[in-house]
Structure formats: C-alpha cells, structure tokens
Scaffold this active site. Structure first.
Site, mmCIF file in Angstrom:
data_model
loop_
_atom_site.group_PDB
_atom_site.id
_atom_site.type_symbol
_atom_site.label_atom_id
_atom_site.label_comp_id
_atom_site.label_asym_id
_atom_site.label_seq_id
_atom_site.Cartn_x
_atom_site.Cartn_y
_atom_site.Cartn_z
ATOM 1 N N LEU A 34 0.874 -1.174 0.000
ATOM 2 C CA LEU A 34 0.000 0.000 0.000
ATOM 3 C C LEU A 34 0.908 1.220 0.000
ATOM 4 C CD1 LEU A 34 -2.712 -0.765 2.748
ATOM 5 C CD2 LEU A 34 -3.015 -0.881 0.273
ATOM 6 N N ASP A 35 0.451 2.312 -0.599
ATOM 7 C CA ASP A 35 1.203 3.557 -0.506
ATOM 8 C C ASP A 35 1.367 3.952 0.955
ATOM 9 O OD1 ASP A 35 1.230 3.701 -3.244
ATOM 10 O OD2 ASP A 35 -0.368 5.205 -3.390
ATOM 11 N N LYS A 36 2.411 4.691 1.236
ATOM 12 C CA LYS A 36 2.681 5.132 2.604
ATOM 13 C C LYS A 36 1.474 5.840 3.222
ATOM 14 C CE LYS A 36 5.767 8.191 5.228
ATOM 15 N NZ LYS A 36 6.951 9.079 5.157
#
Length: 341
Positions: free
Chosen positions: A149-151
């Site tokens: 997942l993106d940060k």
C-alpha cells in the site's frame, strides 16, 4: 537451503522445492537479509551473482534445483553488507501487533495506518518490512510481504506467515483472483455516478522520486506504459465540495487510484502529490490522504476458499464522514453491488 559447494568463499546454493518460482531478490532477502536491495543490484550488474552460471536480474524467477552463485559477502562487508539491525523495541512490537485484525496458520491481516511506509526507501527508516519480526508469534520464520500500500494509504495489508503461503498469495495478486475495494473522499462531484476508467499509466522520475502520469497516446505513446483499469461508484456527495466513492482497481499499478481520480477531475482529498493545493478543502477536513483499503476477497492459501475481511477507517476519515454527513453503511452497500456484478 542446500549448499552444494563453497570454494574460496563463493557459495553455490541449490534452490529447494519450496522456493520454486520465487523472485531472485526475494530469495536473497530470505537467505541474506543483511544485503540491501541496492547492494544486490550492484552485485547483479557486475555479474558476481549468477543463476546456473548465467547473469540474472532481481526479478528473475528461480526454479527448483537451479544453482545460485553467491560471492563471498562476509569477506567484503564494507562493500556489500549493512550493519545488523538492532532488535525491535517493545514499543515497536506493540505497535505492529496492535494493527493485527486477523491471524491464522498462514496469514496475518493488518489495518495499516496512514503515514507508515510498507517498505524502506529514501529517508524512510521506519517501515512495516523492517518490523515484521514482531509478528512471528509461535513461528521461527519471519512473515513476508506479498503486496503493498502507498505510505499515506490506510487499510488492509495481508502478510504471509510462511514461504508457501507467500507464493500462493503472490500468485493470487498477480493473476487477479483477488478483489480489492477502496474508499475515497474526492474533491467535487464526478460527472458520472459510476463507470470504468481505462487509462494506461507511465512512471517518470528517478527512483525514490517517481511520479505517475496518464500515458501519452498516438505518436507520443510510450512502450513503458502499463494498462490500468479502475471501476468507480459514487456513494454520496456534498454539491461542489466533496464526494464519497468506492473504487475497485482491476489492475494494481503504482498510485493507480490517485492518478485516475486526479485525471477524472476529482483528486483524492489530501493528495498533494497529484492535486497540489487543490487537494485540500480546508475547514475541519484533515489534510491527510483520504484513501482507505476497505475490503478484500482472496483465495486462502491453505483451503483455496475465498477469504474476505473489512478494515475500519481511520479517525481522520471518520471525522470527515461526520463533518460531511457520509454514511459508512451506504458505502458497504455499494461494495456489495460491485461484488454481485
């Protein structure tokens, strides 16, 4: 692992059955965790690491009984190895275990908070990958990442507890037998209430500073463009201000949902990377990214039966829902419509 030869510090190691179809970089992470990705790339570029005597790339898939040639890493610590990481603090262990929503013999499901990176990178020292040992529990084997997942995206992150489970889960993500549903709060009101975005994407910029754009078409088309498809539906809206949306990515490209929404004219609230100052609507609405991995359906690695789970939204999105009058139950009903198509 089976070491078939060790001459002058060079090891030649046979790939075992459990490692069949594993990426070479993942194999190295399992057997030589102190070698960073950058160091591994350097070794591969110089030909110091070989697969059956031939040069290989980090994404090469290895097969049972192939031989991996490993140079004398311990003799060249200053060049190839990083200092051993210290043990996790009790705070880190508690932090990781507090994210766990589900655990069984094969998988762990986390509800990842916004702002925590999944893997390390430029100026990123604290990340889930570096704290996975906190989730060993009764096993000696460290859990393994199978997707990202993106940060700044919150929500469901599935972790494999064993190598075999990791192989099966990775394949499930790659072959699109997994259904993922995201909740987003976007700027303004989409022109179409629901539909499909079929917009190839292209990465630009150097590593650690990449930005994804809608791929040019026609004469300016790039061979590096990747197919990207997203289904979307609007749950409810506050006219001229914001909308609550359900997004289902059919493909899994980097920043896919963020770029698709921005290109549609409805940037995700808090997404300054792709919306600039327009991504913030002010008032009591948080400046954090309003994108949450809400629900997932995936074949369980042991039984093959569909495993599904839902992750509660974070406080900043809860507050936005309350401020704008968005209803979580309505979002779940829209997800059910997607599932029944």
């Amino acid at each position: 692992m089976t070491e078939t030869q060790n001459t002058g510090g060079v090891a030649k190691i046979a790939v075992i059955a459990d490692e069949n179809d594993m990426r070479l970089d993942r194999w190295f992470k399992e057997h030589y965790p102190d070698v960073t990705f950058g160091m591994l790339q350097k070794l591969l570029r110089k030909g110091h690491i070989r697969l059956d005597g031939k040069r290989a790339k980090s994404n090469t898939r290895i097969a049972t009984d192939q031989i991996v040639r490993v140079p004398p890493l311990n003799l060249e610590t200053r060049i190839y190895a990083k200092k051993p990481e210290g043990e996790l603090s009790q705070d880190d262990i508690y932090y990781m275990q507090n994210m766990v929503m589900h655990i069984d013999d094969d998988i762990i499901v986390l509800n990842k908070p916004s702002g925590l990176a999944v893997q390390g990178g430029s100026n990123t020292n604290r990340h889930i990958d570096g704290m996975l040992s906190a989730l060993k529990y009764d096993l000696t084997e460290k859990p393994k990442l199978v997707h990202r997942l993106d940060k700044d995206t919150s929500g469901i992150l599935i972790i494999a507890r064993t190598r075999v489970a990791a192989q099966k889960l990775t394949k499930a993500f790659q072959t699109k037998t997994t259904e993922k549903y995201y909740w987003a709060v976007v700027k303004s009101v989409p022109k179409l209430r629901e539909g499909k975005i079929n917009m190839p994407l292209l990465k630009q910029g150097r590593k650690g500073h990449e930005k994804v754009i809608a791929a040019p078409t026609g004469e300016n088309a790039s061979e590096d463009a990747k197919s990207a498809i997203t289904l979307f539906a609007t749950v409810s809206s506050v006219p001229a201000l914001a909308s609550f949306m359900v997004l289902r990515p059919i493909t899994g490209r980097t920043h896919q949902l963020r770029v698709h929404m921005a290109e549609m004219g409805n940037v995700i609230i808090g997404d300054g990377k792709y919306g600039g100052t327009d991504a913030h609507i002010g008032g009591e609405i948080s400046r954090k990214l309003h994108l949450h991995a809400r629900h997932i359906k995936i074949p369980h690695p042991s039984t093959g039966e569909i495993f599904e789970i839902t992750a509660p939204i974070e406080s900043h999105m809860k507050n936005t829902f309350h401020s704008l009058g968005f209803d979580e139950e309505a979002g779940d009903l829209v997800m059910e419509r997607f599932e029944n198509r």
